[in-house]
Design an enzyme around this catalytic site. Structure first.
Site, short mmCIF file in Angstrom:
data_model
loop_
_atom_site.label_atom_id
_atom_site.label_comp_id
_atom_site.label_asym_id
_atom_site.label_seq_id
_atom_site.Cartn_x
_atom_site.Cartn_y
_atom_site.Cartn_z
N LEU A 2 4.52 -6.36 -59.45
CA LEU A 2 5.08 -7.71 -59.63
C LEU A 2 5.25 -8.47 -58.32
CD1 LEU A 2 7.87 -6.93 -62.27
CD2 LEU A 2 5.51 -7.70 -62.66
N GLN A 53 -10.13 -4.53 -70.06
CA GLN A 53 -10.50 -5.81 -69.44
C GLN A 53 -11.15 -5.62 -68.07
OE1 GLN A 53 -6.28 -7.14 -69.51
NE2 GLN A 53 -6.70 -8.02 -67.51
N VAL A 92 2.35 -19.95 -58.37
CA VAL A 92 3.26 -19.69 -57.25
C VAL A 92 2.43 -19.23 -56.05
CG1 VAL A 92 5.24 -18.34 -56.45
CG2 VAL A 92 5.14 -19.10 -58.83
N GLN A 119 -7.85 -17.73 -68.75
CA GLN A 119 -7.11 -16.80 -69.61
C GLN A 119 -6.05 -17.55 -70.42
OE1 GLN A 119 -5.58 -12.81 -68.32
NE2 GLN A 119 -3.69 -13.94 -68.06
N HIS A 177 4.67 -13.54 -61.18
CA HIS A 177 5.14 -12.90 -62.42
C HIS A 177 6.61 -13.23 -62.67
CE1 HIS A 177 2.08 -9.78 -60.96
NE2 HIS A 177 1.57 -10.16 -62.12
#
Ligand code: AMP
Length: 290
Positions: free
Chosen positions: A42, A70, A185, A162, A46
């Site tokens: 993280l 994926q 961010v 996505q 996130h």
């Protein structure tokens, strides 16, 4: 804040959610679950999603799952950074109630043979260079939606394609989940935060902020009246050339509404880039109104 509950099985997750929904029933008001799907390791990106989820929901579930389906052959599934203890700590700090951290075998039964394909997105942006990637993403997100039945799910604009695909899928399949897309961010030098930034050598890290610099040039050009997507793309490429350690995967100008490539810029567009530094592929984008 308190450490989140660590949940490792689908069964435990379902019973936790059923219990919490039942406990809230006598209060007679809606009980909202917010889901934040992540692959862990993280960072502030996130955590920004989790903070928003905390404000808007009664219960916040964050999934930490490096989803094997994926990743393509030769991609970084095995070496993807993992640090559960640190993640639990950070998730607790932003008020996540439960962290769902299953093993791959818990999520994918050996007989698994059902896949979710969102059509029409296969030939540009990240889909072109990562065949099968979005099928894996759409499938795992559908499974997480099925398990958590969230009222809202939180995704980052950093992965613009996505986010678009999940929103489309949730609408097409009537999943009843509000897809909330949160801003990118960045580190103070402009580099979009990513779990993969840890792979960068110091020299690569030094050049990586060029992506955002190039996108800002594109933004400035469009705001100054440039309407030719080819010219904007050339501007981005010329700035990216100032990062000799980077190899450009793509630069595209697409509509914000449906991510289709444009020649002439009208309305809102997304300018998106992917650049490889060694084996590390970085992506970034800006949304600009013409
Ligand atoms: P990941 O763990 O990379 O699969 O990312 C999980 C979620 O966090 C995705 O919805 C990402 O778009 C989002 N995310 C990743 N990096 C950022 C960032 N720098 N800013 C905002 N959201 C992000």
């Amino acid at each position: 804040m308190a450490a989140p509950l660590l949940v490792k099985t689908k069964r435990a997750l379902r019973s936790l959610l059923a219990e919490r929904r039942m406990e809230s029933a006598p209060r007679g008001r809606p009980f909202d679950v917010g889901l934040v799907p992540t692959m862990g390791c993280l960072h502030e990106g996130h955590l920004s999603l989790a903070r928003r989820a905390r404000v808007e929901n009664d219960l916040v579930v964050m999934s930490l799952f490096v989803n094997p389906t994926q990743f393509g052959v030769g991609e970084d599934f095995d070496r993807y950074p993992r640090d559960l203890d640190r993640d639990l700590h950070l998730a607790g700090d932003v008020g996540v109630d439960a962290v769902f951290h299953p093993l791959p075998g818990e999520m994918y039964d050996p007989g698994h043979c059902t896949w979710v394909d969102v059509e029409g997105l296969t030939d540009h942006l990240c889909a072109a260079g990562r065949p099968g990637h979005f099928r894996g993403v759409a499938t795992i997100v559908t499974k997480l939606f099925g398990l958590c039945r969230p009222e809202r799910a939180y995704f980052g604009q950093k992965d613009a394609q996505q986010a678009f695909l999940i929103r489309r899928m949730a609408a097409d399949l009537d999943l009843g989940v509000e897809v909330v897309v949160c801003p990118i961010v960045r580190d103070p030098d402009g580099l979009a935060m990513s779990s993969r930034n840890v792979y960068l050598t110091p020299a690569e890290r030094g050049q990586a902020p060029t992506l955002y610099r190039a996108l800002r040039e594109a933004e400035a050009a469009i705001e100054a009246g440039e309407r030719d997507a080819g010219v904007v793309t050339a501007t981005v490429l010329s700035v990216l050339a100032e990062a000799p350690l980077g190899r450009v995967d793509y630069v595209e100008v697409v509509t914000a509404e449906d991510l289709q490539p444009v020649d002439v810029i009208l309305g809102e567009v997304v300018v998106a880039v992917a650049v490889r530094f060694g084996a590390t592929r970085l992506i970034d984008n800006v949304m600009v109104k013409a």
